[in-house]
Design an enzyme around this catalytic site. Sequence first.
Site, PDB file in Angstrom:
ATOM      1  N   GLY A  43     -10.971  -6.668   4.140  1.00  0.00           N
ATOM      2  CA  GLY A  43     -10.711  -7.658   5.184  1.00  0.00           C
ATOM      3  C   GLY A  43     -11.177  -7.193   6.548  1.00  0.00           C
ATOM      4  O   GLY A  43     -11.547  -8.010   7.396  1.00  0.00           O
ATOM      5  N   GLU A  70     -14.721  -7.919   6.615  1.00  0.00           N
ATOM      6  CA  GLU A  70     -14.905  -9.378   6.601  1.00  0.00           C
ATOM      7  C   GLU A  70     -14.755  -9.962   8.012  1.00  0.00           C
ATOM      8  O   GLU A  70     -15.429 -10.930   8.362  1.00  0.00           O
ATOM      9  CB  GLU A  70     -13.923 -10.030   5.621  1.00  0.00           C
ATOM     10  N   ALA A 123      -6.871  -5.417   3.748  1.00  0.00           N
ATOM     11  CA  ALA A 123      -5.593  -6.129   3.658  1.00  0.00           C
ATOM     12  C   ALA A 123      -4.543  -5.213   3.041  1.00  0.00           C
ATOM     13  O   ALA A 123      -4.847  -4.389   2.189  1.00  0.00           O
ATOM     14  CB  ALA A 123      -5.752  -7.384   2.817  1.00  0.00           C
ATOM     15  N   GLU A 141     -12.890  -4.378  -2.786  1.00  0.00           N
ATOM     16  CA  GLU A 141     -11.813  -5.099  -3.490  1.00  0.00           C
ATOM     17  C   GLU A 141     -11.895  -4.984  -5.006  1.00  0.00           C
ATOM     18  O   GLU A 141     -10.877  -4.855  -5.690  1.00  0.00           O
ATOM     19  CB  GLU A 141     -11.832  -6.584  -3.103  1.00  0.00           C
TER      20      GLU A 141
END
Length: 711
Positions: free
Chosen positions: A109, A112, A63, A134
Amino acid sequence: MINYSVDTDGIATISWDMPGRSMNVLNNDSIPAFAGALEKAIGDDAVKGIIITSGKPDFIAGADLEMLQGWKGAEEMFQNGMELQMMFRSIEKAKKPVVAAINGTALGGGFEICLACHHRIAADNPKAKIGLPEVKVGLLPGGGGTQRLPRLIGIQAALPLLLEGKHLSPEKALKAGMVNAVVPANDLLAEAKKWLLNAKPEDAVQPWDKKGFRLPGGIPMSPGGMMTFTAGNAMLREKTMGNYPAALNIMSCVYEGCCVDIDNGLKIETRYFVKTCGTPEAKNMIRSLFFGIGNANKLASRPKDIPTQTFTKVGVLGAGMMGAGIAYSTAVAGIDVVLIDRDQAAADKGKAYSEKLLQKAVGRGRMSQEKAEAVLGRITATTDYALLDGAELVIEAVFENREIKADVTGKSEAVIAEDAIFASNTSTLPISGLAEASKRPANFIGLHFFSPVDKMPLVEIICGKETSQETLARSMDYVKAIRKTPIVVNDSRGFYTSRVFGTYVNEGIAMLAEGINPALIDMAGKMSGMPVGPLALADEVAIDLIYKVRNQTRDDLGDKYIPSPSDATVTKMVEELNRVGKREGKGFYDYPEGGKKHLWKELGTHFPQLPEDEQPSVEEVIKRLLYIQSVETARCLEENVVTTPEDADVGSILGWGFAPSRGGAISQIHTVGVDNFVAECDRMAQAYGARFTPPQFLRDMASKGETFYAA
Ligand code: NAI
């Protein structure tokens, strides 16, 4: 942005290819575009299966942190977080098979998305990194990572990956069960399609959506699970000392989320995600670790309009501890090195250091034998200054002695080109003074490395009075070329990092002299987020070195020397008690051979301690240790020794280990508020001494309500 196509077999390919970027990221442009493509593919009955891949060398980097910073308030964050969760959930609920064709790096992300796919095939690309990093910027995976990874590979295997933010190569990710297959890069899309065409209806259902799903390795409340969480929690609390809430939140989130079904688990994750994003620790780490270090690595402060310098040959003078390390880091970056010492044996010894490091890298499978040989082949160990001919840069790391440094400067300048740079790695001698020995002071600069050079990422670049902007710019190019992080500072005693680092050690020693319990002092140091307490650090640096540098400074400054509250204790330790530090096995601590270090039992006899009820609180000791560093850093900013708050923060984290969760020595002021900081410093100046008096510009900032950073 997101390319969409459907072939004659009904296979839709959604390929990420964001224009103008080297890496795909999840941001305000790509997320809706991806959602639109998914909706189209899922809604179209002619589409039998979906491939998600990338048109760039890498898959998706994660992200965009700027997007996250733009999400204002918990409500907006929760809303956006849940939307993302639902979009990823729509992948696994598509009722048709979806495969991730992971062509390169897939992080955060990006990974993910892969976890939400029914099948994951990675290209055999050893440079690719796969994982959920993260936690390294104080965040928690908010796109299902804390829920799907444990359900896929089990809690025990998932927790270390989530808590350390480790990334794996495709091959290791395969072994860990994070991907289903690794195939040659050229076959990736064909293999992905093959899997889709052969997929049975049950292959389009995630294991956790099937009846009777059991968490691999057991649920959180199983005996094994309880063990993992209780022991893990205790270990984590000890390791992070309360400084890193993201790790604890990840642990709680995995625990709670794995006790319920996936849909509720995802809601729990979003709640923890919002909570974690809002912490000052996350803001600090994003600001300093991600943007601060990122900008420093991109040479954001490099003087403009000066052509980039490439380096093919660098001279290193002095093949001791520092010179050998500088030679190694330079050769690894593909640059030829001439490594000079007083005699051939000393030069050879310096080169042998590289050989040792290279062998270790080969032994651990981190470098091929051919590459190691090539790197070693780039280093010429010699005593002959004539070999410096053609070097674009020479760095001296000879003894810390003005005359010797002047001598090697002259010898080098007799050989190197007019426009070559001459740099000193001095740790204490002002650069402008050393430049007096140079015929070309505009080309003279300080490049201050940290020990051990191969591991420490920071280089402090020190401009002397006459150093030109061109020399600065080209020196920054060199630091970038050897993949280290530069900060630019101006000439001053101790430059920036050593000067502020010294205040931490001195404050600890000063507290000992006041009668504060040494165990409390060092515990508070660790609780402040520093890797070691100030007394243990003094032992590691060597108390006799602190004594020597102090005496030198006193001699140099004469009347202008401001006595340090640690002076008397340092003198007593060296002159009277003969306890000089770890090197000799005795300092503030004892270092029994083969045993664990412990505080010297007689410390209390020589430095009487206050009674228990007069000891300060641990919070006050932590505050003293932290604020003395921040106030000295502010002084460095005021004196233009360090030029920007960003450089000050990056230097404090990478140079002397200031807690990343506090964002660095200036972020620390920013986080508590400039006005609060000034008020506290005034109080401490009253209580402990004028060294806490805040500089005037901080008072001005406080009265105008100014801040160092926008967020
Ligand atoms: P060291 O004592 O390990 O190495 C110095 C080397 O210079 C020795 O191999 C010596 O033979 C050689 N040398 C002495 N005179 C010479 C000459 N005239 N020509 C060629 N070679 C000569 O010292 P170290 O620790 O590597 O430090 C070197 C420099 O780096 C010093 O200026 C020191 O202040 C600075 N520095 C040291 C740091 C540390 O952590 N040790 C950190 C940052 C800077």
